[in-house]
Design a protein around this motif. Structure first.
Motif, PDB file in Angstrom:
ATOM      1  N   ALA A 118       0.848  -1.194   0.000  1.00 36.12           N
ATOM      2  CA  ALA A 118       0.000   0.000   0.000  1.00 36.12           C
ATOM      3  C   ALA A 118       0.884   1.244   0.000  1.00 36.12           C
ATOM      4  O   ALA A 118       0.583   2.237  -0.688  1.00 36.12           O
ATOM      5  N   ALA A 119       1.999   1.196   0.735  1.00 36.46           N
ATOM      6  CA  ALA A 119       2.908   2.352   0.791  1.00 36.46           C
ATOM      7  C   ALA A 119       3.471   2.632  -0.604  1.00 36.46           C
ATOM      8  O   ALA A 119       3.547   3.789  -1.049  1.00 36.46           O
ATOM      9  N   GLU A 120       3.854   1.563  -1.297  1.00 33.17           N
ATOM     10  CA  GLU A 120       4.430   1.685  -2.641  1.00 33.17           C
ATOM     11  C   GLU A 120       3.421   2.315  -3.617  1.00 33.17           C
ATOM     12  O   GLU A 120       3.723   3.302  -4.299  1.00 33.17           O
ATOM     13  N   LEU A 121       2.207   1.752  -3.636  1.00 34.38           N
ATOM     14  CA  LEU A 121       1.190   2.242  -4.578  1.00 34.38           C
ATOM     15  C   LEU A 121       0.743   3.654  -4.222  1.00 34.38           C
ATOM     16  O   LEU A 121       0.527   4.491  -5.098  1.00 34.38           O
ATOM     17  N   ALA A 122       0.591   3.921  -2.918  1.00 37.11           N
ATOM     18  CA  ALA A 122       0.129   5.241  -2.491  1.00 37.11           C
ATOM     19  C   ALA A 122       1.163   6.300  -2.879  1.00 37.11           C
ATOM     20  O   ALA A 122       0.812   7.365  -3.396  1.00 37.11           O
ATOM     21  N   GLU A 123       2.421   5.978  -2.666  1.00 31.32           N
ATOM     22  CA  GLU A 123       3.468   6.959  -2.996  1.00 31.32           C
ATOM     23  C   GLU A 123       3.468   7.254  -4.495  1.00 31.32           C
ATOM     24  O   GLU A 123       3.528   8.417  -4.912  1.00 31.32           O
ATOM     25  N   ALA A 124       3.348   6.201  -5.300  1.00 32.95           N
ATOM     26  CA  ALA A 124       3.367   6.380  -6.753  1.00 32.95           C
ATOM     27  C   ALA A 124       2.207   7.262  -7.220  1.00 32.95           C
ATOM     28  O   ALA A 124       2.309   7.955  -8.234  1.00 32.95           O
ATOM     29  N   ARG A 125       1.090   7.252  -6.491  1.00 28.84           N
ATOM     30  CA  ARG A 125      -0.077   8.047  -6.918  1.00 28.84           C
ATOM     31  C   ARG A 125      -0.260   9.322  -6.094  1.00 28.84           C
ATOM     32  O   ARG A 125      -1.317   9.952  -6.154  1.00 28.84           O
ATOM     33  N   GLY A 126       0.709   9.652  -5.247  1.00 32.41           N
ATOM     34  CA  GLY A 126       0.640  10.900  -4.472  1.00 32.41           C
ATOM     35  C   GLY A 126      -0.419  10.884  -3.374  1.00 32.41           C
ATOM     36  O   GLY A 126      -0.998  11.911  -3.028  1.00 32.41           O
ATOM     37  N   VAL A 127      -0.673   9.714  -2.817  1.00 23.71           N
ATOM     38  CA  VAL A 127      -1.663   9.590  -1.732  1.00 23.71           C
ATOM     39  C   VAL A 127      -0.903   9.375  -0.422  1.00 23.71           C
ATOM     40  O   VAL A 127       0.039   8.587  -0.371  1.00 23.71           O
ATOM     41  N   GLY A 128      -1.291  10.097   0.642  1.00 20.45           N
ATOM     42  CA  GLY A 128      -0.626   9.936   1.944  1.00 20.45           C
ATOM     43  C   GLY A 128      -1.186   8.707   2.650  1.00 20.45           C
ATOM     44  O   GLY A 128      -2.404   8.544   2.739  1.00 20.45           O
ATOM     45  N   LEU A 129      -0.300   7.853   3.159  1.00 20.17           N
ATOM     46  CA  LEU A 129      -0.757   6.616   3.815  1.00 20.17           C
ATOM     47  C   LEU A 129      -0.687   6.777   5.331  1.00 20.17           C
ATOM     48  O   LEU A 129       0.339   7.199   5.870  1.00 20.17           O
ATOM     49  N   HIS A 130      -1.784   6.435   6.029  1.00 17.56           N
ATOM     50  CA  HIS A 130      -1.821   6.528   7.491  1.00 17.56           C
ATOM     51  C   HIS A 130      -2.036   5.136   8.073  1.00 17.56           C
ATOM     52  O   HIS A 130      -3.051   4.508   7.816  1.00 17.56           O
ATOM     53  N   LEU A 131      -1.029   4.688   8.812  1.00 16.72           N
ATOM     54  CA  LEU A 131      -1.082   3.343   9.372  1.00 16.72           C
ATOM     55  C   LEU A 131      -1.124   3.432  10.895  1.00 16.72           C
ATOM     56  O   LEU A 131      -0.124   3.775  11.519  1.00 16.72           O
ATOM     57  N   PRO A 132      -2.285   3.154  11.488  1.00 14.60           N
ATOM     58  CA  PRO A 132      -2.300   3.137  12.954  1.00 14.60           C
ATOM     59  C   PRO A 132      -1.346   2.055  13.449  1.00 14.60           C
ATOM     60  O   PRO A 132      -1.066   1.095  12.721  1.00 14.60           O
ATOM     61  N   PRO A 133      -0.816   2.203  14.694  1.00 11.82           N
ATOM     62  CA  PRO A 133       0.018   1.122  15.228  1.00 11.82           C
ATOM     63  C   PRO A 133      -0.740  -0.203  15.151  1.00 11.82           C
ATOM     64  O   PRO A 133      -1.973  -0.213  15.177  1.00 11.82           O
ATOM     65  N   ARG A 134       0.011  -1.317  15.048  1.00 14.74           N
ATOM     66  CA  ARG A 134      -0.654  -2.615  14.849  1.00 14.74           C
ATOM     67  C   ARG A 134      -1.684  -2.906  15.932  1.00 14.74           C
ATOM     68  O   ARG A 134      -2.742  -3.476  15.662  1.00 14.74           O
ATOM     69  N   SER A 135      -1.384  -2.509  17.183  1.00 11.25           N
ATOM     70  CA  SER A 135      -2.325  -2.823  18.272  1.00 11.25           C
ATOM     71  C   SER A 135      -3.613  -2.011  18.136  1.00 11.25           C
ATOM     72  O   SER A 135      -4.648  -2.380  18.687  1.00 11.25           O
ATOM     73  N   ALA A 136      -3.570  -0.899  17.389  1.00 15.33           N
ATOM     74  CA  ALA A 136      -4.793  -0.113  17.173  1.00 15.33           C
ATOM     75  C   ALA A 136      -5.582  -0.658  15.992  1.00 15.33           C
ATOM     76  O   ALA A 136      -6.760  -0.343  15.823  1.00 15.33           O
ATOM     77  N   CYS A 137      -4.923  -1.459  15.123  1.00 19.11           N
ATOM     78  CA  CYS A 137      -5.611  -2.054  13.961  1.00 19.11           C
ATOM     79  C   CYS A 137      -6.463  -3.237  14.381  1.00 19.11           C
ATOM     80  O   CYS A 137      -7.573  -3.426  13.894  1.00 19.11           O
ATOM     81  N   THR A 138      -5.941  -4.076  15.285  1.00 20.50           N
ATOM     82  CA  THR A 138      -6.715  -5.237  15.737  1.00 20.50           C
ATOM     83  C   THR A 138      -7.720  -4.754  16.795  1.00 20.50           C
ATOM     84  O   THR A 138      -7.676  -3.594  17.214  1.00 20.50           O
ATOM     85  N   ASP A 139      -8.630  -5.651  17.200  1.00 17.07           N
ATOM     86  CA  ASP A 139      -9.699  -5.222  18.109  1.00 17.07           C
ATOM     87  C   ASP A 139      -9.139  -4.669  19.416  1.00 17.07           C
ATOM     88  O   ASP A 139      -8.259  -5.269  20.037  1.00 17.07           O
ATOM     89  N   ASN A 140      -9.668  -3.541  19.821  1.00 19.46           N
ATOM     90  CA  ASN A 140      -9.229  -2.886  21.059  1.00 19.46           C
ATOM     91  C   ASN A 140     -10.362  -1.980  21.540  1.00 19.46           C
ATOM     92  O   ASN A 140     -11.308  -1.711  20.796  1.00 19.46           O
TER      93      ASN A 140
END
Ligand code: KG4
Ligand code: ZN
Length: 356
Positions: free
Chosen positions: A287-309
């Motif tokens: 996703a980082a690779e594709l987003a960069e190529a298309r000028g889109v900013g990628l936001h990745l929450p920490p892994r523990s925030a991605c899974t159920d919490n």
């Protein structure tokens, strides 16, 4: 406002305390992975019982992080659905008991709203960059796989979702087919690193066909391959690694390409990955690779925030409470999310009929 959040929709019992600006003061998660591992998936009845055992110690542990414990809490937010009914009821009853014993406002939170807001959470000592609105969120978990456009008011428009299995569900089922263990996501991810993704040809389902997903056929393709080989025991370690690499490649290509395509379609400059599958290293990298190529900013929450919490639930609850929402005694559990079964859109924005 400080909100105590409680999450018990599936196989994690969680409690957290979050300020209304997203600062996380306490974040406790008790996982039931060991309970469900022998079955290769979540067993609803066992999940409810495990929540019942864990919920009070987990809530206590979260409150212990506050100087004055429950006296520092201004409101309670609890997951109301979608999820396993018996599991949801445990969190809801505890949320009600705490709210009514202290006369605190109580609000029910849609679990998916929690996942969509996860990138706003601010953990002490971790970098914090809330995505500018509107953003596209790819929510990929064990129960859901969908793309949303999230606007300034936190309203989420469904852009497309899976027609059958969720991506995490496909990971879990393929791991079960290969007898690798549970949960499948992290296990397949590890095996995939040793394999050659081009050794086993697998389909890239619906890669260039709109913003909907389908993972059931991919899972069936793996099942047929394993059965033709004579069952999982007949596969060498190298073959298992190759199947994992090829399966993961297919899932990651589809998810990452559609997520970036959704940004382009809707003119969104930011993309958020959330849900358990967003913890996947290969997905994050692609996703980082594709987003960069298309000028889109990628936001990745920490892994523990991605899974159920529960931090995401407390924060989503704080936003609801700020808008005046209150559920009190009327709070009930919902296994499904009727609101999100409507509003299916094709890439040109026209509604698509339900395909059976
Ligand atoms: O969001 P989540 O914790 O719970 C649900 O709401 O479903 O997601 C759990 C799912 C499981 O299917 C698990 O196999 C998957 O997320 N998962 C992963 C990874 N970590 C967890 N999938 C792929 N790669 C991972 N590293
Ligand atoms: Zn979830």
């Amino acid at each position: 406002m400080r909100v105590l959040g409680i999450e018990s929709s599936c196989d994690e019992t969680a409690a957290a305390v979050v300020e209304e600006d997203g600062r996380v003061l306490a974040d406790v998660v008790a996982s039931q992975v060991e309970t469900h591992a022998p079955y290769g998936g979540v067993v609803p009845e066992l999940a409810s019982r495990a929540h019942l055992k864990a919920v009070v110690p987990v809530v206590r542990a979260a409150l212990a992080e506050l100087p004055r414990g429950l006296d520092d809490v201004d409101a309670v937010a609890v997951t109301k659905g979608p999820g396993l009914i018996g599991a949801l009821l445990v969190g809801i009853q505890v949320g009600k008991a705490i709210a009514f014993s202290r006369n605190l406002p109580l609000v029910g939170v849609n679990h998916l709203d929690g996942h969509l807001l996860a990138p706003d959470l601010h953990y002490a000592g971790a970098p914090h960059s809330p995505p500018p609105r509107p953003y596209v969120a790819l929510l990929a978990s064990g129960g859901h796989t969908a793309l949303y456009l999230v606007d300034d008011d936190q309203e989420a428009e469904l852009l497309g979702q899976t027609r059958d299995d969720a991506a995490g569900e496909a990971y879990d089922k393929v791991a079960k087919l290969l007898r690798l263990g549970y949960p499948g996501g992290p296990i397949i991810d590890r095996w995939a690193r040793q394999g050659d993704r081009s050794a086993v040809p697998l389909p890239l389902p619906m890669l260039h066909r709109g913003l909907e997903f389908s993972f059931a056929g991919l899972k069936t393709a793996v099942a047929q391959l394993v059965s033709r080989a004579g069952g999982p025991e007949a596969l060498s370690e190298m073959q298992v690694a190759n199947v994992c690499a090829s399966f993961q490649h297919a899932v990651v290509e589809v998810l990452a390409n559609k997520a970036v395509a959704a940004c382009e379609d809707r003119g969104a400059r930011s993309l958020v990955l959330t849900g358990g599958v967003a913890a996947n290293g290969a997905l994050r990298a692609r996703a980082a690779e594709l987003a960069e190529a298309r000028g889109v900013g990628l936001h990745l929450p920490p892994r523990s925030a991605c899974t159920d919490n529960a931090a995401m639930i407390a924060y989503a609850g704080a936003r609801e409470l700020a808008k005046g929402a209150r559920d009190g005694w009327h709070l009930t559990a919902h296994s499904r999310d009727p609101a999100r079964r409507r509003g299916r859109f094709s890439r040109d924005g026209s509604p698509i009929p339900r395909v059976r």
